[in-house]
Design a protein around this motif. Structure first.
Motif, mmCIF file in Angstrom:
data_model
loop_
_atom_site.group_PDB
_atom_site.id
_atom_site.type_symbol
_atom_site.label_atom_id
_atom_site.label_comp_id
_atom_site.label_asym_id
_atom_site.label_seq_id
_atom_site.Cartn_x
_atom_site.Cartn_y
_atom_site.Cartn_z
ATOM 1 N N TYR A 138 2.257 -72.013 69.173
ATOM 2 C CA TYR A 138 2.853 -70.712 68.939
ATOM 3 C C TYR A 138 2.368 -69.728 69.997
ATOM 4 O O TYR A 138 1.232 -69.813 70.477
ATOM 5 C CB TYR A 138 2.474 -70.187 67.556
ATOM 6 C CG TYR A 138 3.339 -70.705 66.439
ATOM 7 C CD1 TYR A 138 4.716 -70.835 66.578
ATOM 8 C CD2 TYR A 138 2.778 -71.047 65.212
ATOM 9 C CE1 TYR A 138 5.512 -71.299 65.550
ATOM 10 C CE2 TYR A 138 3.562 -71.517 64.168
ATOM 11 C CZ TYR A 138 4.929 -71.643 64.343
ATOM 12 O OH TYR A 138 5.713 -72.101 63.323
ATOM 13 N N TYR A 139 3.234 -68.797 70.344
ATOM 14 C CA TYR A 139 2.826 -67.715 71.230
ATOM 15 C C TYR A 139 1.832 -66.816 70.492
ATOM 16 O O TYR A 139 1.969 -66.594 69.287
ATOM 17 C CB TYR A 139 4.036 -66.890 71.667
ATOM 18 C CG TYR A 139 4.971 -67.619 72.605
ATOM 19 C CD1 TYR A 139 4.649 -67.766 73.955
ATOM 20 C CD2 TYR A 139 6.171 -68.155 72.154
ATOM 21 C CE1 TYR A 139 5.498 -68.447 74.826
ATOM 22 C CE2 TYR A 139 7.032 -68.829 73.010
ATOM 23 C CZ TYR A 139 6.694 -68.972 74.343
ATOM 24 O OH TYR A 139 7.526 -69.643 75.194
ATOM 25 N N PRO A 140 0.859 -66.266 71.216
ATOM 26 C CA PRO A 140 -0.151 -65.428 70.542
ATOM 27 C C PRO A 140 0.368 -64.070 70.112
ATOM 28 O O PRO A 140 -0.418 -63.231 69.672
ATOM 29 C CB PRO A 140 -1.258 -65.310 71.595
ATOM 30 C CG PRO A 140 -0.575 -65.560 72.902
ATOM 31 C CD PRO A 140 0.512 -66.549 72.619
ATOM 32 N N VAL A 141 1.685 -63.822 70.219
ATOM 33 C CA VAL A 141 2.246 -62.637 69.569
ATOM 34 C C VAL A 141 2.025 -62.760 68.063
ATOM 35 O O VAL A 141 1.902 -61.759 67.357
ATOM 36 C CB VAL A 141 3.747 -62.474 69.910
ATOM 37 C CG1 VAL A 141 4.573 -63.595 69.317
ATOM 38 C CG2 VAL A 141 4.264 -61.103 69.467
ATOM 39 N N LEU A 142 1.964 -64.010 67.553
ATOM 40 C CA LEU A 142 1.397 -64.261 66.224
ATOM 41 C C LEU A 142 -0.112 -64.222 66.437
ATOM 42 O O LEU A 142 -0.663 -65.090 67.118
ATOM 43 C CB LEU A 142 1.825 -65.630 65.698
ATOM 44 C CG LEU A 142 1.092 -66.119 64.444
ATOM 45 C CD1 LEU A 142 1.439 -65.248 63.235
ATOM 46 C CD2 LEU A 142 1.415 -67.587 64.151
ATOM 47 N N PRO A 143 -0.809 -63.235 65.902
ATOM 48 C CA PRO A 143 -2.215 -63.030 66.285
ATOM 49 C C PRO A 143 -3.188 -64.033 65.663
ATOM 50 O O PRO A 143 -4.138 -63.666 64.980
ATOM 51 C CB PRO A 143 -2.487 -61.599 65.817
ATOM 52 C CG PRO A 143 -1.580 -61.400 64.655
ATOM 53 C CD PRO A 143 -0.325 -62.173 64.990
ATOM 54 N N TYR A 144 -2.955 -65.306 65.935
ATOM 55 C CA TYR A 144 -3.845 -66.326 65.374
ATOM 56 C C TYR A 144 -5.241 -66.263 65.979
ATOM 57 O O TYR A 144 -6.193 -66.770 65.392
ATOM 58 C CB TYR A 144 -3.245 -67.728 65.550
ATOM 59 C CG TYR A 144 -2.760 -68.078 66.934
ATOM 60 C CD1 TYR A 144 -3.641 -68.466 67.937
ATOM 61 C CD2 TYR A 144 -1.404 -68.053 67.234
ATOM 62 C CE1 TYR A 144 -3.182 -68.804 69.198
ATOM 63 C CE2 TYR A 144 -0.934 -68.398 68.496
ATOM 64 C CZ TYR A 144 -1.819 -68.766 69.476
ATOM 65 O OH TYR A 144 -1.361 -69.096 70.735
ATOM 66 N N THR A 145 -5.370 -65.611 67.143
ATOM 67 C CA THR A 145 -6.715 -65.445 67.702
ATOM 68 C C THR A 145 -7.572 -64.557 66.807
ATOM 69 O O THR A 145 -8.793 -64.605 66.866
ATOM 70 C CB THR A 145 -6.654 -64.852 69.119
ATOM 71 O OG1 THR A 145 -5.876 -63.650 69.093
ATOM 72 C CG2 THR A 145 -6.004 -65.835 70.089
ATOM 73 N N SER A 146 -6.929 -63.720 65.993
ATOM 74 C CA SER A 146 -7.635 -62.928 64.988
ATOM 75 C C SER A 146 -7.633 -63.630 63.635
ATOM 76 O O SER A 146 -8.672 -63.728 62.966
ATOM 77 C CB SER A 146 -6.973 -61.547 64.836
ATOM 78 O OG SER A 146 -7.110 -60.778 65.999
ATOM 79 N N PHE A 147 -6.480 -64.149 63.234
ATOM 80 C CA PHE A 147 -6.370 -64.802 61.930
ATOM 81 C C PHE A 147 -7.319 -65.992 61.792
ATOM 82 O O PHE A 147 -7.689 -66.376 60.690
ATOM 83 C CB PHE A 147 -4.938 -65.274 61.682
ATOM 84 C CG PHE A 147 -3.939 -64.160 61.509
ATOM 85 C CD1 PHE A 147 -4.335 -62.903 61.098
ATOM 86 C CD2 PHE A 147 -2.591 -64.375 61.752
ATOM 87 C CE1 PHE A 147 -3.414 -61.870 60.927
ATOM 88 C CE2 PHE A 147 -1.657 -63.367 61.581
ATOM 89 C CZ PHE A 147 -2.070 -62.104 61.169
#
Length: 299
Positions: A120-129
């Motif tokens: 997924y592109y990090p526009v989905l903020p998985y780096t925070s989630f």
């Protein structure tokens, strides 16, 4: 003979490099057995839904009131790499994520990996989630399933070459995907709760922290403000170096949207406050306590 041998060596080396690159950029997954063993907590799931601002991104662009719980998608997010369109994450089994298991959601939020094994592109903020626990995701999954279904079809992202090569995101993740805490040290229990909400589901740093040329967060400038992705204006510094509000001021703003100068929240922050107003007094106070503990920007 010598030329043929050299060509074979070059070919073998090239294939080896491709193989290593393919392996190094593979999408990662959570352990499904750990997800399946987790017990959902519906109250926790609701808190994470509002802390994460799910409706702020995934409700329809013109949604108001109760319609904000219809996560039909369609909002557009411009960036230097293209324009991304929020997908439908309602419980609809075809247009939305109603057919997703809790493991699917855990892979998306904790690893940035889709059900088909795509990055997924990090526009989905998985780096925070990724700072959430498996139990958190299982609870959120259970809560999302209680929301209204919507059959609005998804729209395609407008992302050109080379950013449309999803496998390349594996390299980006290797460079910038970190799931540890940004602010460490001797924090109180209240500040630790605030850190979880801000650095984790609240993903405040995704907007308030500047990025490098490849889109990675410059963690050394955590929450110090950043250019708006739209190219207009600047997202403010919310460290003590740029925000001189008291903890009580911050907590009140997150509840009512009123600033200490009696101005009212506007722009994208109006959506944020619409979500943080659902948090408890203790949770909003914890966010404020954490923000006062963040190292100042030096401005």
């Amino acid at each position: 003979m010598l030329v043929a041998r050299l060509l074979r060596i070059v070919l073998i080396c090239g294939l080896a490099i491709l193989g290593i690159g393919w392996f190094a950029t593979r999408p990662e997954h959570v352990d499904a057995s750990i997800v399946e063993a987790a017990v959902p907590d519906m109250e926790r799931g609701e808190t994470l839904f509002f802390a994460g601002g799910c409706a702020a991104c995934h409700s329809a662009p013109d949604a108001e009131g109760g319609d904000k719980l219809k996560l039909a998608g369609g909002r557009k997010f411009p960036s230097p790499f293209g324009t991304f369109v929020a997908p439908n994450i309602s419980p609809d089994p075809e247009a939305g994520i109603g057919a997703w298991t809790a493991t699917d959601l855990a892979n998306a939020l904790l690893k940035g990996t889709g059900p088909r094994g795509q990055h997924y592109y990090p526009v989905l903020p998985y780096t925070s989630f990724a700072r959430m626990s498996v139990e958190d995701v299982v609870s959120l999954h259970a809560y999302l399933a209680t929301l209204p279904t919507d059959a609005t079809p998804n729209q395609r992202n407008d992302v050109g070459f080379p950013f449309n090569i999803r496998r390349g995101l594996g390299i980006w993740k290797r460079l910038f995907f970190r799931d540890g805490w940004v602010v460490e040290g001797d924090l109180t229990e209240e500040q630790q709760l605030g850190r979880f909400l801000v650095e984790g589901p609240g993903h405040c740093g995704e907007c308030h922290t500047p990025r490098n040329a490849l889109g990675g967060l410059r963690l050394s400038a955590w929450l110090s403000g950043a250019p708006s992705p739209t190219g207009k204006g600047r997202i403010p510094d919310i460290t003590p170096g740029g925000l001189d509000w008291s903890e009580a001021d911050i907590a009140e703003y997150l509840k009512s949207g009123f600033t200490p100068q009696y101005d009212t929240v506007g722009g994208d922050m109006a959506d944020v406050v619409a979500n943080t107003s659902h948090l408890s007094v203790a949770e909003r106070s914890a966010i404020a306590a954490y923000l006062k503990a963040v190292p100042p920007s030096g401005k």
